[in-house]
Design a protein around this motif. Structure first.
Motif, short mmCIF file in Angstrom:
data_model
loop_
_atom_site.label_atom_id
_atom_site.label_comp_id
_atom_site.label_asym_id
_atom_site.label_seq_id
_atom_site.Cartn_x
_atom_site.Cartn_y
_atom_site.Cartn_z
N ASN A 54 -0.64 -6.81 4.85
CA ASN A 54 -0.99 -5.92 3.89
C ASN A 54 -2.03 -4.99 4.22
O ASN A 54 -2.15 -3.74 4.13
CB ASN A 54 -1.34 -6.41 2.45
CG ASN A 54 -1.63 -5.45 1.44
OD1 ASN A 54 -2.76 -4.81 1.48
ND2 ASN A 54 -0.71 -5.39 0.61
N THR A 69 -0.95 -2.57 6.95
CA THR A 69 -0.40 -1.52 6.45
C THR A 69 -1.10 -0.43 5.91
O THR A 69 -1.13 0.64 6.08
CB THR A 69 0.75 -1.92 5.18
OG1 THR A 69 1.87 -2.75 5.89
CG2 THR A 69 1.28 -0.50 4.78
N ARG A 70 -2.34 -0.90 5.26
CA ARG A 70 -3.24 0.11 4.65
C ARG A 70 -4.15 0.60 5.71
O ARG A 70 -4.30 1.94 5.63
CB ARG A 70 -4.32 -0.80 3.89
CG ARG A 70 -3.82 -1.47 2.52
CD ARG A 70 -5.04 -1.65 1.55
NE ARG A 70 -5.95 -2.50 2.18
CZ ARG A 70 -6.19 -3.93 2.04
NH1 ARG A 70 -4.89 -4.44 1.69
NH2 ARG A 70 -7.07 -4.50 2.58
N THR A 71 -4.26 0.05 6.93
CA THR A 71 -5.13 0.67 8.03
C THR A 71 -3.93 1.79 8.66
O THR A 71 -4.44 3.00 8.99
CB THR A 71 -5.25 -0.41 8.95
OG1 THR A 71 -6.17 -1.51 8.40
CG2 THR A 71 -6.03 0.25 10.22
N TRP A 84 1.14 4.34 -3.07
CA TRP A 84 0.63 5.65 -2.53
C TRP A 84 0.32 6.38 -4.02
O TRP A 84 1.22 6.95 -4.74
CB TRP A 84 1.58 6.48 -1.68
CG TRP A 84 1.55 7.68 -1.38
CD1 TRP A 84 1.84 8.79 -2.08
CD2 TRP A 84 0.57 8.23 -0.57
NE1 TRP A 84 1.49 10.00 -1.59
CE2 TRP A 84 0.61 9.36 -0.59
CE3 TRP A 84 -0.48 7.60 0.62
CZ2 TRP A 84 -0.19 10.56 0.49
CZ3 TRP A 84 -1.07 8.50 1.28
CH2 TRP A 84 -0.91 9.85 1.31
N TYR A 109 -2.38 -1.65 -8.92
CA TYR A 109 -2.36 -2.44 -7.52
C TYR A 109 -2.77 -3.80 -7.93
O TYR A 109 -2.30 -4.95 -7.71
CB TYR A 109 -3.01 -1.90 -6.43
CG TYR A 109 -2.99 -2.71 -5.09
CD1 TYR A 109 -2.01 -2.45 -4.38
CD2 TYR A 109 -3.94 -3.63 -5.13
CE1 TYR A 109 -1.88 -3.37 -3.18
CE2 TYR A 109 -3.89 -4.55 -3.76
CZ TYR A 109 -2.62 -4.05 -3.02
OH TYR A 109 -2.33 -4.98 -1.82
N PRO A 114 0.72 -1.34 -0.15
CA PRO A 114 -0.05 0.04 0.05
C PRO A 114 0.74 1.30 0.04
O PRO A 114 0.23 2.44 -0.49
CB PRO A 114 -0.73 -0.28 1.21
CG PRO A 114 -0.89 -1.74 1.40
CD PRO A 114 0.45 -2.07 1.11
#
Length: 206
Positions: free
Chosen positions: A192, A195-197, A44, A51, A40
């Motif tokens: 993953n 990381t997005r959160t 950016w 993706y 993620p």
């Protein structure tokens, strides 16, 4: 498998020993799973659709990944665009630089595979420690100070989850059970999401 994992201390020292003893294919997959967990950040503000293309079904299967590693990382190298982070807050730029380095180091002249995987491990831990620092800074009046992974005995919360993922991945890759080895992708998918959160939370603070 759970009994084996419980017997492994979740520490930098344990992780270092596992990486040193792992077979070449396991080392490669371990490094790739570190990258998968921070995708993620690499994506950016990337154009929509990129993706999905890079994470398409079958591309990251641990059973076939070692033979396709260069193909996978070349696709990720194409995604890297420092200009996308130029207008972002400095903190995002630092995260983007670390995630990019995980991919670019693979192509460095003279880079040994074990060294590359070790870099991915360290940078993955640094990224999560940085997340913890930024999240603490956003929720407290006193800013947290970023300390590189492995320099202090205590693990920050997200760093602790990441080191657990790395250790679990290496232990599972050493199993003779194909289903156990394949489960490392599920671990990476959960990481993953983590990381997005964290990235979403950080962007609200800065």
């Amino acid at each position: 498998m759970e009994d084996v994992l419980e017997a492994v201390e979740m520490s930098h020292e344990s992780l270092t020993r596992l990486l040193a003893d792992a077979a070449t294919d396991a080392v490669l997959v371990s490094g790739a799973m570190c990258i998968y967990r921070v995708l993620p950040i690499l994506f950016w503000r990337a154009p929509s659709g990129l993706y999905e293309d890079v994470t398409r079904s079958g591309m990251w299967f641990p059973e076939t990944l070692p033979n396709r590693m260069r193909e996978v990382l070349e696709a990720l190298r194409e995604v890297i665009d420092p200009e996308r982070s130029e207008d972002a807050p400095e903190e995002i730029g630092e995260l983007y630089s670390m995630a990019s380095e995980m991919v670019l180091r693979f192509f460095a002249d003279g880079m040994e595979l074990n060294d590359w995987s070790d870099w991915c491990s360290t940078l993955g831990l640094d990224i999560h420690q940085q997340f913890d620092s930024l999240l603490s800074e956003g929720s407290e009046t006193t800013a947290a100070v970023f300390i590189p992974a492995g320099t202090i005995p205590d693990l920050s919360p997200l760093e602790g989850l990441e080191i657990s993922d790395q250790i679990s991945t290496l232990v599972r890759l050493g199993s003779s059970d194909p289903e156990v080895r394949h489960s490392v992708l599920e671990i990476a998918e959960q990481g993953n999401l983590r990381t997005r959160t964290a990235l979403g939370q950080v962007t609200r603070f800065i």
